[in-house]
Motif scaffolding. Structure first.
Motif, PDB file in Angstrom:
ATOM      1  N   PHE A 100       0.810  -1.222   0.000  1.00  0.00           N
ATOM      2  CA  PHE A 100       0.000   0.000   0.000  1.00  0.00           C
ATOM      3  C   PHE A 100       0.841   1.269   0.000  1.00  0.00           C
ATOM      4  CE2 PHE A 100      -4.616  -0.389   0.346  1.00  0.00           C
ATOM      5  CZ  PHE A 100      -4.752  -1.769   0.342  1.00  0.00           C
ATOM      6  N   GLU A 101       2.000   1.239   0.665  1.00  0.00           N
ATOM      7  CA  GLU A 101       2.795   2.465   0.737  1.00  0.00           C
ATOM      8  C   GLU A 101       3.300   2.887  -0.641  1.00  0.00           C
ATOM      9  OE1 GLU A 101       5.401   0.939   3.756  1.00  0.00           O
ATOM     10  OE2 GLU A 101       4.781   2.494   5.154  1.00  0.00           O
ATOM     11  N   VAL A 102       3.336   1.941  -1.578  1.00  0.00           N
ATOM     12  CA  VAL A 102       3.798   2.269  -2.926  1.00  0.00           C
ATOM     13  C   VAL A 102       2.629   2.551  -3.862  1.00  0.00           C
ATOM     14  CG1 VAL A 102       4.979   1.352  -4.954  1.00  0.00           C
ATOM     15  CG2 VAL A 102       5.976   1.051  -2.696  1.00  0.00           C
ATOM     16  N   PHE A 103       1.625   1.688  -3.879  1.00  0.00           N
ATOM     17  CA  PHE A 103       0.586   1.949  -4.876  1.00  0.00           C
ATOM     18  C   PHE A 103      -0.401   3.042  -4.490  1.00  0.00           C
ATOM     19  CE2 PHE A 103      -2.720  -0.476  -2.881  1.00  0.00           C
ATOM     20  CZ  PHE A 103      -2.224  -1.729  -2.515  1.00  0.00           C
ATOM     21  N   ILE A 104      -0.261   3.616  -3.274  1.00  0.00           N
ATOM     22  CA  ILE A 104      -0.967   4.862  -2.975  1.00  0.00           C
ATOM     23  C   ILE A 104      -0.320   6.015  -3.738  1.00  0.00           C
ATOM     24  CG2 ILE A 104      -1.277   6.585  -1.137  1.00  0.00           C
ATOM     25  CD1 ILE A 104      -3.284   4.292  -1.055  1.00  0.00           C
ATOM     26  N   GLN A 105       0.997   5.894  -3.991  1.00  0.00           N
ATOM     27  CA  GLN A 105       1.710   6.965  -4.691  1.00  0.00           C
ATOM     28  C   GLN A 105       1.140   7.136  -6.100  1.00  0.00           C
ATOM     29  OE1 GLN A 105       5.948   6.257  -4.526  1.00  0.00           O
ATOM     30  NE2 GLN A 105       5.851   5.661  -2.374  1.00  0.00           N
ATOM     31  N   GLY A 106       0.957   8.384  -6.476  1.00  0.00           N
ATOM     32  CA  GLY A 106       0.408   8.681  -7.791  1.00  0.00           C
ATOM     33  C   GLY A 106      -1.098   8.824  -7.826  1.00  0.00           C
ATOM     34  N   ARG A 107      -1.768   8.545  -6.713  1.00  0.00           N
ATOM     35  CA  ARG A 107      -3.228   8.693  -6.653  1.00  0.00           C
ATOM     36  C   ARG A 107      -3.584  10.083  -6.109  1.00  0.00           C
ATOM     37  NH1 ARG A 107      -5.132   5.553  -9.970  1.00  0.00           N
ATOM     38  NH2 ARG A 107      -7.150   6.199  -9.109  1.00  0.00           N
ATOM     39  N   PRO A 108      -4.710  10.658  -6.518  1.00  0.00           N
ATOM     40  CA  PRO A 108      -5.148  11.936  -5.938  1.00  0.00           C
ATOM     41  C   PRO A 108      -5.366  11.801  -4.433  1.00  0.00           C
ATOM     42  CG  PRO A 108      -6.421  11.379  -7.909  1.00  0.00           C
ATOM     43  CD  PRO A 108      -5.629  10.167  -7.569  1.00  0.00           C
ATOM     44  N   TYR A 109      -4.969  12.815  -3.684  1.00  0.00           N
ATOM     45  CA  TYR A 109      -5.005  12.690  -2.222  1.00  0.00           C
ATOM     46  C   TYR A 109      -6.402  12.446  -1.688  1.00  0.00           C
ATOM     47  CZ  TYR A 109      -6.741  17.517  -1.796  1.00  0.00           C
ATOM     48  OH  TYR A 109      -7.503  18.647  -1.887  1.00  0.00           O
ATOM     49  N   TRP A 110      -7.433  12.966  -2.403  1.00  0.00           N
ATOM     50  CA  TRP A 110      -8.784  12.810  -1.878  1.00  0.00           C
ATOM     51  C   TRP A 110      -9.302  11.374  -1.997  1.00  0.00           C
ATOM     52  CZ3 TRP A 110      -7.747  16.266  -5.968  1.00  0.00           C
ATOM     53  CH2 TRP A 110      -8.037  15.793  -7.242  1.00  0.00           C
ATOM     54  N   PRO A 128      -8.369   8.375   1.772  1.00  0.00           N
ATOM     55  CA  PRO A 128      -9.127   7.853   2.923  1.00  0.00           C
ATOM     56  C   PRO A 128     -10.025   6.661   2.584  1.00  0.00           C
ATOM     57  CG  PRO A 128      -9.167  10.253   2.929  1.00  0.00           C
ATOM     58  CD  PRO A 128      -8.578   9.836   1.602  1.00  0.00           C
ATOM     59  N   VAL A 129     -10.455   6.555   1.334  1.00  0.00           N
ATOM     60  CA  VAL A 129     -11.263   5.401   0.924  1.00  0.00           C
ATOM     61  C   VAL A 129     -10.366   4.229   0.538  1.00  0.00           C
ATOM     62  CG1 VAL A 129     -12.953   4.558  -0.747  1.00  0.00           C
ATOM     63  CG2 VAL A 129     -13.186   6.850   0.209  1.00  0.00           C
ATOM     64  N   MET A 130      -9.275   4.520  -0.200  1.00  0.00           N
ATOM     65  CA  MET A 130      -8.400   3.430  -0.657  1.00  0.00           C
ATOM     66  C   MET A 130      -7.752   2.671   0.500  1.00  0.00           C
ATOM     67  SD  MET A 130      -6.420   5.034  -3.953  1.00  0.00           S
ATOM     68  CE  MET A 130      -5.572   3.481  -4.245  1.00  0.00           C
ATOM     69  N   VAL A 131      -7.239   3.396   1.494  1.00  0.00           N
ATOM     70  CA  VAL A 131      -6.471   2.721   2.545  1.00  0.00           C
ATOM     71  C   VAL A 131      -7.340   1.829   3.422  1.00  0.00           C
ATOM     72  CG1 VAL A 131      -4.633   4.426   2.623  1.00  0.00           C
ATOM     73  CG2 VAL A 131      -6.644   4.724   4.090  1.00  0.00           C
ATOM     74  N   GLN A 132      -8.659   2.003   3.364  1.00  0.00           N
ATOM     75  CA  GLN A 132      -9.518   1.097   4.128  1.00  0.00           C
ATOM     76  C   GLN A 132      -9.375  -0.350   3.655  1.00  0.00           C
ATOM     77  OE1 GLN A 132     -13.551   2.568   5.393  1.00  0.00           O
ATOM     78  NE2 GLN A 132     -13.263   3.718   3.496  1.00  0.00           N
ATOM     79  N   ARG A 133      -8.974  -0.495   2.367  1.00  0.00           N
ATOM     80  CA  ARG A 133      -8.841  -1.849   1.819  1.00  0.00           C
ATOM     81  C   ARG A 133      -7.638  -2.583   2.385  1.00  0.00           C
ATOM     82  NH1 ARG A 133     -13.360   0.689   0.173  1.00  0.00           N
ATOM     83  NH2 ARG A 133     -14.581  -0.716  -1.144  1.00  0.00           N
ATOM     84  N   LEU A 134      -6.839  -1.916   3.214  1.00  0.00           N
ATOM     85  CA  LEU A 134      -5.814  -2.623   3.969  1.00  0.00           C
ATOM     86  C   LEU A 134      -6.413  -3.752   4.774  1.00  0.00           C
ATOM     87  CD1 LEU A 134      -3.754   0.397   5.331  1.00  0.00           C
ATOM     88  CD2 LEU A 134      -2.728  -1.602   4.278  1.00  0.00           C
ATOM     89  N   CYS A 135      -7.666  -3.571   5.212  1.00  0.00           N
ATOM     90  CA  CYS A 135      -8.204  -4.492   6.211  1.00  0.00           C
ATOM     91  C   CYS A 135      -9.722  -4.435   6.238  1.00  0.00           C
ATOM     92  CB  CYS A 135      -7.656  -4.094   7.587  1.00  0.00           C
ATOM     93  SG  CYS A 135      -8.210  -5.154   8.912  1.00  0.00           S
ATOM     94  N   CYS A 180      -2.771  -5.847   8.113  1.00  0.00           N
ATOM     95  CA  CYS A 180      -2.527  -4.399   8.144  1.00  0.00           C
ATOM     96  C   CYS A 180      -1.050  -4.074   8.281  1.00  0.00           C
ATOM     97  CB  CYS A 180      -3.237  -3.765   9.341  1.00  0.00           C
ATOM     98  SG  CYS A 180      -5.002  -3.538   9.148  1.00  0.00           S
ATOM     99  N   ALA A 181      -0.270  -4.987   8.839  1.00  0.00           N
ATOM    100  CA  ALA A 181       1.017  -4.619   9.419  1.00  0.00           C
ATOM    101  C   ALA A 181       2.208  -4.918   8.531  1.00  0.00           C
ATOM    102  CB  ALA A 181       1.188  -5.340  10.752  1.00  0.00           C
ATOM    103  N   THR A 182       1.979  -5.396   7.301  1.00  0.00           N
ATOM    104  CA  THR A 182       3.111  -5.816   6.476  1.00  0.00           C
ATOM    105  C   THR A 182       3.438  -4.729   5.476  1.00  0.00           C
ATOM    106  OG1 THR A 182       1.598  -6.896   4.960  1.00  0.00           O
ATOM    107  CG2 THR A 182       2.515  -8.235   6.720  1.00  0.00           C
ATOM    108  N   HIS A 183       4.365  -3.871   5.841  1.00  0.00           N
ATOM    109  CA  HIS A 183       4.687  -2.726   4.990  1.00  0.00           C
ATOM    110  C   HIS A 183       6.181  -2.537   4.878  1.00  0.00           C
ATOM    111  CE1 HIS A 183       0.502  -1.648   4.853  1.00  0.00           C
ATOM    112  NE2 HIS A 183       0.464  -1.898   6.146  1.00  0.00           N
ATOM    113  N   ALA A 184       6.882  -3.644   4.600  1.00  0.00           N
ATOM    114  CA  ALA A 184       8.337  -3.565   4.509  1.00  0.00           C
ATOM    115  C   ALA A 184       8.802  -3.298   3.090  1.00  0.00           C
ATOM    116  CB  ALA A 184       8.951  -4.861   5.025  1.00  0.00           C
ATOM    117  N   LEU A 185       7.866  -3.067   2.158  1.00  0.00           N
ATOM    118  CA  LEU A 185       8.255  -2.855   0.770  1.00  0.00           C
ATOM    119  C   LEU A 185       9.269  -1.725   0.670  1.00  0.00           C
ATOM    120  CD1 LEU A 185       7.587  -3.819  -2.116  1.00  0.00           C
ATOM    121  CD2 LEU A 185       6.008  -1.907  -2.252  1.00  0.00           C
TER     122      LEU A 185
END
Length: 487
Positions: free
Chosen positions: A54-64, A67-74, A459-464
């Motif tokens: 998630f820390e990478v594929f959030i990059q390049g998306r509009p900031y607004w 809050p909806v995209m990151v919910q798909r973490l979990c 939720c917790a695996t973000h070592a990319l």
């Protein structure tokens, strides 16, 4: 505070026992034990085997969209990510101070999430071990077994979770992956009919929450030797607290205490988190190991979540939960409570607090009317910190002039607890498994220790970007068409 049993010597000569997967937790993980010929434990590790980006594929998306995209973490704690991202992006839209109505609606949503998540974990996932015993019949050790033997306990657990989910639906539009919170505020008021329905049930919810606290206390009283000693070890603590020292699960500044209960750092604002927290990477886990910079990785790791929060604050700002917190603190006889199973006691105190907060908020007319959005001078960076059910959750974003996200850093609640969970696994392995013939019941002791932290491993695996990585492209016939390796 560095723990032993992390890495054995002569690993190739040792017998390997694997618990895979760890059951009744959110996400996927496994435990490996290395034993010598006499059955002594020489190495014990909790591995997180999922890989998220998630820390990478959030990059390049509009900031607004964030809050909806990151919910798909979990699917278990989407509200926590929804709100932490919104808090971070409030700064980007110049709304560090959102409107009173928006803040109260977010608090309502958040405390609904706390209530439903704590009920889910205790009644559905952990109560079978506590009510039947760690080595009881494995086929009975589940929520169906609880419903058959303790039907009223199971019913109350289901109804508590249902109420929390209804609060989320009323504020976010859906029980899972809602859209109520946006950068700068909220996009909806609470409907009067939803307010009235929730108010009609909140008294019963508080009584059920009080009964849950009593149930945990009865379990402690029934076997103090187990509950006070199982997986007990000294650890630092971290959580948000309000300016006056009160527990606050939505907002506040960071406070750290050492294992003796003395304050190490206090009043650290969200924007300064990187000045005090560092993250260590180890080659055998996809989950990082955060630590307090001033103490270093060996001594600076800490606990988060209910056991830390209940003892890190000076008081809980709701009367019933505060009375229970005082009893909990007294149980330590002047010292912090470090027993792993005490997480459940602290968690039920927080569930009672959440119910009291919801009751008070539902009487506030601001939820039905008032300005929802704030704004101000545009900024390029935002940090949001919230106390998720499992512990402190940090979202950090940088946004370009074109409104696209250029950097994302997430330090998730379970990640903060990584070293503490591994230490609990090793303490339990050393005390209960060392030198014995291993059975399913004995191995379940390891899982009981992990479950107490209520980990959300997905939720917790973000070592990319930090882990060694090998990527292979496989042809239809199974041959390797290409391979990329990063050491």
């Amino acid at each position: 505070m560095a723990s032993s049993l992390e890495t054995a010597e002569n690993r190739g000569d040792l017998r390997r026992v694997v618990i895979d997967p760890v059951s009744r937790v959110e996400g996927h993980g496994k435990v490996t034990l290395l034993l010598d010929e006499a059955g002594h434990v020489r190495e014990a590790r909790l591995h997180i085997v999922e890989f998220r980006g998630f820390e990478v594929f959030i990059q390049g998306r509009p900031y607004w969209e964030v809050p909806v995209m990151v919910q798909r973490l979990c699917g278990i704690c989407p509200v926590s990510h929804h709100l932490a991202a919104s808090k971070a992006l409030d700064h980007v839209v110049g709304a560090a101070a959102i409107t009173p109505t928006a803040k109260k609606l977010r608090r309502l949503m958040h405390y609904g999430q706390i209530l439903q998540s704590h009920a889910l974990h205790f009644f559905h996932l952990s109560s079978p071990d506590l009510l039947f015993g760690f080595e009881s019949e494995v086929g009975r050790r589940n929520v169906v077994g609880v419903a058959e033997t303790y039907p009223e306990v199971a019913r109350q657990g289901v109804m508590l979770r249902r109420f929390g989910q209804e609060v989320i639906r009323a504020t976010a539009g859906k029980r899972i992956h809602g859209t109520g919170s946006v950068p700068g505020g909220m996009n909806r008021h609470l409907a009067a009919e939803d307010r009235d329905a929730l108010r009609a049930d909140i008294g019963q919810v508080i009584e059920w929450s009080r009964a849950a606290v009593e149930l945990v206390k009865r379990l402690h009283r029934s076997n103090p030797g187990l509950y006070d000693q199982f997986g007990a070890f000294r650890a630092n603590m971290m959580s948000l607290v309000r300016d006056d020292g009160a527990m606050d699960l939505y907002d506040g500044a960071l406070r750290f205490r050492d294992g003796d209960g003395d304050i190490l750092l206090d009043g650290i604002p969200d924007a300064m988190y990187r000045s005090v927290i560092r993250e260590q990477v180890k080659p055998w886990s996809y989950m990082k190991f955060p630590y307090l910079q001033q103490l270093g990785p060996d001594d600076g790791w800490y606990r988060v979540g209910p056991l830390a929060r209940v003892q890190n604050c000076d008081f809980i700002p709701s009367p019933l939960a505060e009375a229970e917190r005082r009893e909990f603190i007294d149980h330590g006889n002047g010292s912090p409570v470090h027993a792993t199973l005490a997480y459940h006691w602290a968690r039920m105190i927080e569930m009672l607090h959440a119910a009291e907060v919801l009751r008070d908020l539902l009487d506030d007319g601001d939820l039905l009317a008032g300005s929802l959005l704030a704004g101000g001078e545009r900024r390029l960076e935002g940090i949001g910190i919230i106390e998720a059910p499992r512990g402190t959750l940090i979202h950090h974003y940088e946004v370009g002039d074109d409104d696209l996200v250029t950097m994302c850093n997430l330090i998730v609640s379970t990640t903060h607890n990584n070293q503490a969970m591994n230490t609990a696994v090793r303490e339990v392995a050393r005390r209960y498994l060392d030198g014995r013939e291993l059975t399913e019941g004995l191995l379940n002791h390891i899982e009981v220790a992990i479950r107490a932290y209520d980990p959300c491993l997905s939720c917790a695996t973000h070592a990319l970007g930090k882990m060694p990585l090998a990527l292979e492209l496989i042809e239809a016939d199974g041959s390797v068409a290409g391979r990329l390796v990063r050491d």
